[in-house]
Scaffold this motif. Structure first.
Motif, mmCIF file in Angstrom:
data_model
loop_
_atom_site.group_PDB
_atom_site.id
_atom_site.type_symbol
_atom_site.label_atom_id
_atom_site.label_comp_id
_atom_site.label_asym_id
_atom_site.label_seq_id
_atom_site.Cartn_x
_atom_site.Cartn_y
_atom_site.Cartn_z
ATOM 1 N N ILE A 165 0.855 -1.190 0.000
ATOM 2 C CA ILE A 165 0.000 0.000 0.000
ATOM 3 C C ILE A 165 0.892 1.241 0.000
ATOM 4 C CG2 ILE A 165 -1.673 1.349 1.325
ATOM 5 C CD1 ILE A 165 -2.839 -1.262 2.359
ATOM 6 N N GLY A 166 0.634 2.129 -0.952
ATOM 7 C CA GLY A 166 1.314 3.420 -0.944
ATOM 8 C C GLY A 166 2.570 3.527 -1.777
ATOM 9 N N ALA A 167 3.292 2.421 -1.970
ATOM 10 C CA ALA A 167 4.543 2.493 -2.727
ATOM 11 C C ALA A 167 4.881 1.112 -3.277
ATOM 12 C CB ALA A 167 5.686 2.987 -1.837
ATOM 13 N N THR A 168 5.661 1.102 -4.339
ATOM 14 C CA THR A 168 6.129 -0.153 -4.925
ATOM 15 C C THR A 168 7.009 -0.900 -3.919
ATOM 16 O OG1 THR A 168 6.098 0.769 -7.152
ATOM 17 C CG2 THR A 168 7.476 -1.165 -6.805
ATOM 18 N N ALA A 169 6.823 -2.191 -3.852
ATOM 19 C CA ALA A 169 7.624 -3.017 -2.939
ATOM 20 C C ALA A 169 8.609 -3.870 -3.726
ATOM 21 C CB ALA A 169 6.724 -3.912 -2.105
ATOM 22 N N ARG A 170 9.832 -3.901 -3.252
ATOM 23 C CA ARG A 170 10.851 -4.787 -3.806
ATOM 24 C C ARG A 170 11.280 -5.735 -2.689
ATOM 25 N NH1 ARG A 170 12.986 -2.788 -8.604
ATOM 26 N NH2 ARG A 170 12.240 -0.693 -9.138
ATOM 27 N N THR A 171 11.144 -6.999 -2.938
ATOM 28 C CA THR A 171 11.496 -7.957 -1.886
ATOM 29 C C THR A 171 12.282 -9.109 -2.467
ATOM 30 O OG1 THR A 171 10.609 -9.265 -0.039
ATOM 31 C CG2 THR A 171 9.398 -9.362 -2.100
ATOM 32 N N ARG A 172 13.126 -9.687 -1.660
ATOM 33 C CA ARG A 172 13.944 -10.819 -2.080
ATOM 34 C C ARG A 172 13.113 -12.089 -1.969
ATOM 35 N NH1 ARG A 172 19.758 -10.937 -0.112
ATOM 36 N NH2 ARG A 172 20.133 -10.910 -2.359
ATOM 37 N N THR A 173 13.210 -12.940 -2.966
ATOM 38 C CA THR A 173 12.429 -14.174 -2.971
ATOM 39 C C THR A 173 13.345 -15.361 -3.235
ATOM 40 O OG1 THR A 173 11.925 -14.150 -5.346
ATOM 41 C CG2 THR A 173 10.436 -12.937 -3.877
ATOM 42 N N LEU A 174 12.882 -16.511 -2.781
ATOM 43 C CA LEU A 174 13.576 -17.774 -3.016
ATOM 44 C C LEU A 174 12.814 -18.546 -4.076
ATOM 45 C CD1 LEU A 174 15.732 -19.911 -2.165
ATOM 46 C CD2 LEU A 174 14.063 -20.697 -0.450
ATOM 47 N N ALA A 175 13.517 -18.984 -5.103
ATOM 48 C CA ALA A 175 12.902 -19.782 -6.159
ATOM 49 C C ALA A 175 13.843 -20.934 -6.500
ATOM 50 C CB ALA A 175 12.637 -18.924 -7.390
ATOM 51 N N PHE A 176 13.313 -21.909 -7.247
ATOM 52 C CA PHE A 176 14.117 -23.053 -7.658
ATOM 53 C C PHE A 176 13.992 -23.214 -9.168
ATOM 54 C CE2 PHE A 176 13.127 -23.719 -3.236
ATOM 55 C CZ PHE A 176 14.319 -24.195 -2.705
ATOM 56 N N ASP A 177 15.135 -23.423 -9.835
ATOM 57 C CA ASP A 177 15.076 -23.605 -11.279
ATOM 58 C C ASP A 177 14.631 -25.024 -11.616
ATOM 59 O OD1 ASP A 177 17.294 -25.303 -10.987
ATOM 60 O OD2 ASP A 177 18.732 -23.814 -11.692
ATOM 61 N N ASP A 178 14.605 -25.358 -12.905
ATOM 62 C CA ASP A 178 14.103 -26.665 -13.341
ATOM 63 C C ASP A 178 14.940 -27.829 -12.818
ATOM 64 O OD1 ASP A 178 12.087 -25.395 -14.683
ATOM 65 O OD2 ASP A 178 13.104 -25.412 -16.639
#
Length: 402
Positions: A165-178
């Motif tokens: 709310i109010g501003a763009t959020a940038r957050t670190r995420t964990l993902a897994f490739d193929d």
């Protein structure tokens, strides 16, 4: 018979099929982890409880802990999909079947209904069942996470969003490739508009919880001293922009205000109580949809190890408070706090350092990725110790019958 070998197939953290035997084993392990307490002489003395959202996450933990520790009887409500020729049932379907079997073996009268908890039709169905089978309701646990809700009064369909709310959020995420290799990525989420905030509050705020309590009170089904708790989360400052300060946070604020309103009404109506229960971080099907939570929980596990308090242990504590084994303890906002083990400055400071230091090359050292992968897979019945996944299993398991 619909026996087949089920191979895990997933899109990110979502799995296409669920494993019946694995889901059943998960529920059995949850039950075994609960420390029971002495029971009364007869079933008529057992507390009658309604758990709304009983098949997954903290709602499942509330159901299992209620049965295994508090000796409840009553009703669980969930919304799950049955098996088809091409697909297994949802994991919650199989978990519910396993929970019902354990309750039956323990001699506890627990009934499960499958349908839309937001609808007035489900409220009537539950009210009829409580009136005819139990005569009263002592406790209500509300644990519903859903993408949309149709308001029975207006017919308006609300759609929830996960946005700041109010501003763009940038957050670190964990993902897994193929290939299953962990990657650290950045998720960028634009802020919600006013209508999106209203919609998210309409789905995940306190409106439906209040409708449940009002309906059951109107039918004179609430016992003297009735208590109700809606399950909630505050979380770390690291995920605040996407959670507590975002659209979901607006919904949780509404939920907490609803608790205060209901608490005042219930005290006058039946000497009852209404609270929100703020629980700690956990790997659940709903939490995995929130950007940043996957990385955060992996880091938390590495920092705390077995010091992480499981959902079923947290809900055992909540049941002790709701049933009077321990005093009901709330903070200044009227919330039961079961998350204090997570939010100490000592824990959060270490996690913040690791959060900043985590890269694709270092995350395997800073976060417990093996535990995280297994925890996600176990949501769907995979990677459960003691289950032979090479064996064909029956997928056409019926919903628990009356």
């Amino acid at each position: 018979m619909s026996e087949r070998v089920i191979i895990p197939r997933n899109l990110g953290f979502l799995f296409i099929d669920s494993h019946p035997a694995g889901c059943a084993r998960v529920v059995n392990d949850l039950w075994s982890a609960v420390v029971p307490r002495p029971r009364g002489d007869g079933d008529d003395d057992a507390p009658v409880a309604l758990v709304i959202g009983s098949s997954a996450g903290y709602g499942l933990a509330a159901t299992v802990a209620g049965l295994a520790r508090a000796g409840i009887r009553g009703v669980g409500v969930a919304f799950e999909k049955a098996p088809t020729e091409r697909r297994s049932a949802t994991a919650g379907w199989y978990r519910t079947a396993a929970t019902a079997e354990l309750a039956r073996a323990a001699g506890q009268d627990m009934r499960f209904l499958n349908g839309d908890a937001f609808s007035d039709g489900m409220k009537e169905q539950v009210g009829d069942l409580i009136e005819q089978r139990f005569g009263r309701l002592d406790h209500l646990i509300y644990s519903v996470a859903a993408p949309r809700r149709i308001d029975p009064e207006t017919g308006v369909t609300y759609h929830s969003v996960l946005k700041p709310i109010g501003a763009t959020a940038r957050t670190r995420t964990l993902a897994f490739d193929d290939d299953g290799k962990a990657e650290i990525r950045e998720a960028v989420t634009e802020p919600a508009g006013e209508e999106e905030i209203v919609h998210t509050v309409g789905v995940m705020g306190g409106a439906d919880w209040e409708r449940w309590v009002t309906y059951l009170a109107g039918r004179r089904l609430l016992a003297d001293g009735f208590s109700t708790a809606a399950l909630s989360y505050i979380g770390s400052p690291l995920n605040a922009a996407m959670y507590r300060q975002g659209t979901v946070g607006a919904a949780k604020a509404h939920l907490e205000q609803t608790a205060r309103t209901l608490d005042a009404r219930l005290r006058e109506h039946c000497g009852g109580r209404a609270v929100t229960s703020v629980n700690g971080a956990a790997v659940t099907q709903s939490s995995m949809a929130i950007p940043g939570i996957a990385l955060y929980t992996g880091l938390l596990r590495r920092v705390l190890g077995d010091g992480m308090v499981s959902p079923v242990d947290q809900l055992s504590e909540l049941w002790d408070q709701l049933t009077g084994v321990r005093p009901l303890q709330t903070d200044d906002e009227g919330r039961v706090r079961l998350d204090t083990w997570e939010l100490t400055s000592a824990v959060q400071d270490v996690i913040a350092d690791r959060w900043d230091a985590a890269t694709t090359d270092t995350v395997s050292e800073l976060a417990d990725l093996d535990w995280f992968r297994d925890s996600v897979r176990q949501l769907y019945g995979f990677s459960v110790p003691g289950v032979d996944y090479s064996i064909a299993v029956e997928t056409d398991i019926p919903w628990p019958a009356d």
